[in-house]
Design a protein around this motif. Sequence first.
Motif, PDB file in Angstrom:
ATOM      1  N   MET A   1      11.085  14.185   6.567  1.00 31.51           N
ATOM      2  CA  MET A   1      10.688  15.124   5.509  1.00 31.51           C
ATOM      3  C   MET A   1       9.239  15.519   5.715  1.00 31.51           C
ATOM      4  N   LEU A   2       8.988  16.841   5.581  1.00 30.07           N
ATOM      5  CA  LEU A   2       7.630  17.348   5.765  1.00 30.07           C
ATOM      6  C   LEU A   2       6.824  17.134   4.493  1.00 30.07           C
ATOM      7  N   GLY A   3       5.553  16.777   4.641  1.00 26.21           N
ATOM      8  CA  GLY A   3       4.691  16.590   3.489  1.00 26.21           C
ATOM      9  C   GLY A   3       3.865  15.339   3.634  1.00 26.21           C
ATOM     10  N   LEU A   4       3.100  15.040   2.606  1.00 28.90           N
ATOM     11  CA  LEU A   4       2.273  13.833   2.658  1.00 28.90           C
ATOM     12  C   LEU A   4       3.156  12.606   2.720  1.00 28.90           C
ATOM     13  N   LEU A   5       2.784  11.676   3.580  1.00 25.08           N
ATOM     14  CA  LEU A   5       3.581  10.466   3.785  1.00 25.08           C
ATOM     15  C   LEU A   5       3.426   9.542   2.582  1.00 25.08           C
ATOM     16  N   ARG A   6       4.562   9.137   1.993  1.00 27.00           N
ATOM     17  CA  ARG A   6       4.531   8.173   0.894  1.00 27.00           C
ATOM     18  C   ARG A   6       5.615   7.132   1.160  1.00 27.00           C
ATOM     19  N   GLN A   7       5.246   6.041   1.814  1.00 28.41           N
ATOM     20  CA  GLN A   7       6.217   5.010   2.135  1.00 28.41           C
ATOM     21  C   GLN A   7       6.127   3.876   1.113  1.00 28.41           C
ATOM     22  N   ASP A   8       7.200   3.144   0.978  1.00 26.70           N
ATOM     23  CA  ASP A   8       7.245   2.011   0.070  1.00 26.70           C
ATOM     24  C   ASP A   8       6.435   0.859   0.664  1.00 26.70           C
ATOM     25  N   ILE A   9       5.329   0.487  -0.013  1.00 27.63           N
ATOM     26  CA  ILE A   9       4.446  -0.556   0.500  1.00 27.63           C
ATOM     27  C   ILE A   9       5.179  -1.887   0.615  1.00 27.63           C
ATOM     28  N   SER A  10       6.184  -2.109  -0.261  1.00 31.21           N
ATOM     29  CA  SER A  10       6.866  -3.400  -0.281  1.00 31.21           C
ATOM     30  C   SER A  10       7.590  -3.694   1.027  1.00 31.21           C
ATOM     31  N   VAL A  11       7.984  -2.668   1.777  1.00 28.13           N
ATOM     32  CA  VAL A  11       8.688  -2.914   3.040  1.00 28.13           C
ATOM     33  C   VAL A  11       7.790  -2.647   4.245  1.00 28.13           C
ATOM     34  N   SER A  12       6.518  -2.373   3.993  1.00 28.56           N
ATOM     35  CA  SER A  12       5.583  -2.107   5.088  1.00 28.56           C
ATOM     36  C   SER A  12       4.962  -3.412   5.565  1.00 28.56           C
ATOM     37  N   ILE A  13       4.751  -3.511   6.884  1.00 27.31           N
ATOM     38  CA  ILE A  13       4.069  -4.696   7.407  1.00 27.31           C
ATOM     39  C   ILE A  13       2.565  -4.444   7.532  1.00 27.31           C
ATOM     40  N   SER A  22     -16.400   7.543   5.434  1.00 29.39           N
ATOM     41  CA  SER A  22     -17.358   8.599   5.774  1.00 29.39           C
ATOM     42  C   SER A  22     -18.059   8.254   7.076  1.00 29.39           C
ATOM     43  N   PHE A  23     -18.481   9.295   7.800  1.00 33.94           N
ATOM     44  CA  PHE A  23     -19.164   9.118   9.078  1.00 33.94           C
ATOM     45  C   PHE A  23     -20.206  10.218   9.215  1.00 33.94           C
ATOM     46  N   ASN A  24     -21.456   9.806   9.510  1.00 27.64           N
ATOM     47  CA  ASN A  24     -22.558  10.786   9.615  1.00 27.64           C
ATOM     48  C   ASN A  24     -22.642  11.672   8.367  1.00 27.64           C
ATOM     49  N   ASP A  25     -22.562  11.032   7.197  1.00 28.92           N
ATOM     50  CA  ASP A  25     -22.675  11.731   5.898  1.00 28.92           C
ATOM     51  C   ASP A  25     -21.545  12.732   5.663  1.00 28.92           C
ATOM     52  N   ARG A  26     -20.407  12.530   6.335  1.00 28.98           N
ATOM     53  CA  ARG A  26     -19.252  13.430   6.143  1.00 28.98           C
ATOM     54  C   ARG A  26     -18.012  12.578   5.917  1.00 28.98           C
ATOM     55  N   TRP A  27     -17.238  12.947   4.876  1.00 28.48           N
ATOM     56  CA  TRP A  27     -16.002  12.219   4.599  1.00 28.48           C
ATOM     57  C   TRP A  27     -14.927  12.636   5.591  1.00 28.48           C
ATOM     58  N   LEU A  28     -14.400  11.635   6.311  1.00 25.27           N
ATOM     59  CA  LEU A  28     -13.286  11.915   7.228  1.00 25.27           C
ATOM     60  C   LEU A  28     -11.976  12.030   6.464  1.00 25.27           C
ATOM     61  N   PHE A  29     -11.788  11.133   5.490  1.00 24.39           N
ATOM     62  CA  PHE A  29     -10.590  11.179   4.637  1.00 24.39           C
ATOM     63  C   PHE A  29     -10.880  10.447   3.335  1.00 24.39           C
ATOM     64  N   ASN A  30     -10.121  10.829   2.285  1.00 25.33           N
ATOM     65  CA  ASN A  30     -10.285  10.257   0.956  1.00 25.33           C
ATOM     66  C   ASN A  30      -8.938   9.818   0.409  1.00 25.33           C
ATOM     67  N   ASP A  31      -8.887   8.614  -0.185  1.00 18.94           N
ATOM     68  CA  ASP A  31      -7.659   8.095  -0.813  1.00 18.94           C
ATOM     69  C   ASP A  31      -6.449   8.239   0.095  1.00 18.94           C
ATOM     70  N   LEU A  32      -6.626   7.835   1.322  1.00 21.06           N
ATOM     71  CA  LEU A  32      -5.565   8.012   2.328  1.00 21.06           C
ATOM     72  C   LEU A  32      -4.532   6.898   2.217  1.00 21.06           C
ATOM     73  N   HIS A  33      -3.259   7.282   2.275  1.00 25.73           N
ATOM     74  CA  HIS A  33      -2.175   6.293   2.333  1.00 25.73           C
ATOM     75  C   HIS A  33      -1.513   6.390   3.702  1.00 25.73           C
ATOM     76  N   PHE A  34      -1.398   5.244   4.365  1.00 21.88           N
ATOM     77  CA  PHE A  34      -0.782   5.191   5.692  1.00 21.88           C
ATOM     78  C   PHE A  34      -0.060   3.855   5.801  1.00 21.88           C
ATOM     79  N   ALA A  35       1.220   3.873   6.158  1.00 25.46           N
ATOM     80  CA  ALA A  35       1.996   2.630   6.213  1.00 25.46           C
ATOM     81  C   ALA A  35       2.872   2.580   7.458  1.00 25.46           C
TER      82      ALA A  35
END
Length: 629
Positions: A1-13, A22-35
Amino acid sequence: MLGLLRQDISVSILSTEQVSHSFNDRWLFNDLHFALQKGDRVALVGINGTGKSTLLKILAGLIEPTKGRVVKEKGLQIGYLHQDPDFSNLATINDFIFSLDNEQQQLIKEYEQLIENQDVTSKKFLDVTERLTNLNAWEYENNIKTILNRFQISNFNQRIDSLSGGQKKRLALAKLLIDEPDIYILDEPTNHLDIETIEWLEKLLSTGQKTVLLVSHDRYFLDNICTEIRELDKGQVYNYKGNYAYFLEKKAEREANEILAADKARNLWRKELDWMRRQPQARGTKAKARIESFYDLEEKSKGPRKKDNVELSVKVSRQGNKILELEHVSFEVPDKKIISDFSYVFKKGDRIGLAGKNGSGKTTFLNLITSQLSPTSGILSVGETTKYGYYKQEGLSFSADERVLDIVKNVADFIEMKNGEVITASQLLTKFLFPPEKQFGFVSKLSGGEKKRLQLMRVLMANPNFLILDEPSNDLDIDTLNVLEEFLEEYPGILLLVSHDRYLIDKLTEQLFVFKGNGEVVIYNGNYADFKQEQLELDAAEKKEERKQEKVQVKEKDNKQKLSYKEQREFESLEKEIADLEEQISQLTGELSSSNDHVELQKIAEEIEKTKSSLDNKTERWMELAEYI
């Protein structure tokens, strides 16, 4: 499915919880979810500078995020491959390969050291071999050697500081594969590998229920390993279930829809802006709702516009009839032939790929034709109008205090483009996606991919008509690679390409110089896919012939009714000789255990090997004759 990834944390390792960095006073990402779940094989893609390598390091626990945290399953072992591995406080390959906390590895290390030690006692040797047997470590030792041999690592006592950057990367990858972690996190794993090793690595990583997260520019590698592509774009992760080709299709659809929605929002925002300006200060409830809607619309109107791409459009110098001629060229170093008696006359329109294992002579060949090396014998003649552009895999050479704009101005202040337009160094940098703030920044602040893009620009701005690209895909993002491919497809000069990227070789070359590694260079008409297919067909034909010969031998044996009188006597004699040899080996082994004299031990060991060899030969003959008893 296309879109922001939202996986169930309970089954994630392994997963993130509202991670921001942030890097060099620049935000690379904010509130990122990755599982990641067990068995996932995921590719992380995105343009240079979006934070791919940073995200990998956060997931691997190597750096702490600015905000949020990483959650992992208890006892989870993560193997991380750096783009540029660090071997601080390690002297030799031995020190790195064999972990102190791994009993099997330490025992194998001890065994390897005993083999090389002439003063070892038989008791010590027998003790170590017995412990290896008790730990079932012999198969593990064989697996370690298989992996190290595949990566051309044989001298365990070699100092790590004597290794090249490519050798260090291969060493780090070998160690990670030996350790067999629960999750493989790999940052550009195919860099510095030859094609055969990449194909072997593909099979290894896609076998079993391995969990893999990788960053790579190699599209064939991505397609052959990954079942899922995740794109890091403007601080968000987009998930695409499928291979790389599917990702390209769906990404284009997503971007087109986002641009269309933003354009509609901008048009509507302009109308609402006019209403806002005409409204009096006192406003009713309906007006307030419309005002709130206006600010929401304003935010949406800031959405994506048509994306800027690197522009490759430079003038190519005029090329005469004579380009480059090699007559019986050879190059040798002590005890090794690198190139032997090679001849070729380059023609207009030549598009040639160099193929062969690491160390087979490809880079030596490039240094010969660019006069950085002189041939041992033969004649190498360069045409007067030939103008090389040599992109080396070692990268840019620069001082810590050099700015990006200075790097370009050191070559030229003004550059002539394909259409005859003359532009400034700053304008050319903009076309290569270096905005003013980056142009006046230090080169040392650029990402690895940005440095490679700057290096490519420096090569092309010299207007070469003979372009040599040595591993151009290393560290370049896929978007820049796509633009480079389009440019090279239309490039009218000579193209000489060294790359482990099979997709790139297949798309851009029509001929191969295949380096066999023994000085032989074979000229093949076709690209790598053609060459590989032909090799597979030849291998299949050889196996078919072998099976045919085996059938003939079986038939001949079946036709043979019984042993002759002479063969019968030989068979009976062999039985006694085999028994005698077995007794000799038993006696010699006993002597080996009771002696402490090194010279005597060496003689006994040699005698055992000699007797075993004789026993093997006689046993093989006995079995051959026994079939007809």
